[in-house]
Scaffold this motif. Structure first.
Motif, PDB file in Angstrom:
ATOM      1  N   SER A   1      54.598  21.768  36.366  1.00 54.11           N
ATOM      2  CA  SER A   1      54.827  20.626  37.244  1.00 54.11           C
ATOM      3  C   SER A   1      54.452  20.934  38.699  1.00 54.11           C
ATOM      4  CB  SER A   1      56.270  20.150  37.162  1.00 54.11           C
ATOM      5  OG  SER A   1      57.150  21.182  37.537  1.00 54.11           O
TER       6      SER A   1
ATOM      7  N   THR B   1      55.717  15.767  30.316  1.00 52.51           N
ATOM      8  CA  THR B   1      57.092  15.403  29.976  1.00 52.51           C
ATOM      9  C   THR B   1      57.319  15.516  28.473  1.00 52.51           C
ATOM     10  OG1 THR B   1      57.254  13.912  31.864  1.00 52.51           O
ATOM     11  CG2 THR B   1      58.806  13.563  30.053  1.00 52.51           C
TER      12      THR B   1
ATOM     13  N   ALA C   1      51.516  13.743  34.081  1.00 52.73           N
ATOM     14  CA  ALA C   1      52.977  13.818  34.157  1.00 52.73           C
ATOM     15  C   ALA C   1      53.610  13.376  32.839  1.00 52.73           C
ATOM     16  CB  ALA C   1      53.495  12.969  35.308  1.00 52.73           C
TER      17      ALA C   1
END
Length: 115
Positions: free
Chosen positions: A74, A66, A62
């Motif tokens: 995602s 990002t 994650a």
């Protein structure tokens, strides 16, 4: 033979709560580590390592996604996480110590610092 099975069954039952807590969140995993300090339970330790690995991989991916702004990945990441989490959680509920597919054996080797 019957005594050995009885010992395994009692250890599984006594470590089941700790194992289930480990799968709840990364914080639950840290709580489970402290719960398993004394007395040490091999069933709980197995699942703590599996859960810690699942949570760690999810958070690491994650963070990478990002910073690389790969938004379209995602949904597959969440699905991957949910499948691994569900598999491990069901193993803990059923009292089994079958490692996760692909990464489970690695988690047992990498996280030997977990008591």
């Amino acid at each position: 033979m019957i005594k050995l099975q009885s010992n395994i069954l009692s250890e599984t039952n006594s470590g089941k709560t700790t194992a289930i807590i480990a799968y709840l969140t990364i914080v639950g995993c840290l709580i489970a580590i402290t719960m398993n300090m004394e007395p040490k339970n091999t069933f709980a330790r197995f699942h703590i390592r599996q859960a810690f690995g699942i949570h760690l991989v999810f958070h690491a991916l994650a963070i990478v996604m990002t910073f690389t702004e790969v938004v379209y990945m995602s949904l597959p990441l969440y699905l991957f996480y949910l499948v691994l989490w569900g598999y491990g959680f069901l193993q803990a509920l059923n009292g089994k110590t079958k490692p996760l597919p692909v990464l489970g054996e690695h988690f047992q080797k990498w996280f030997t610092f977990i008591p």
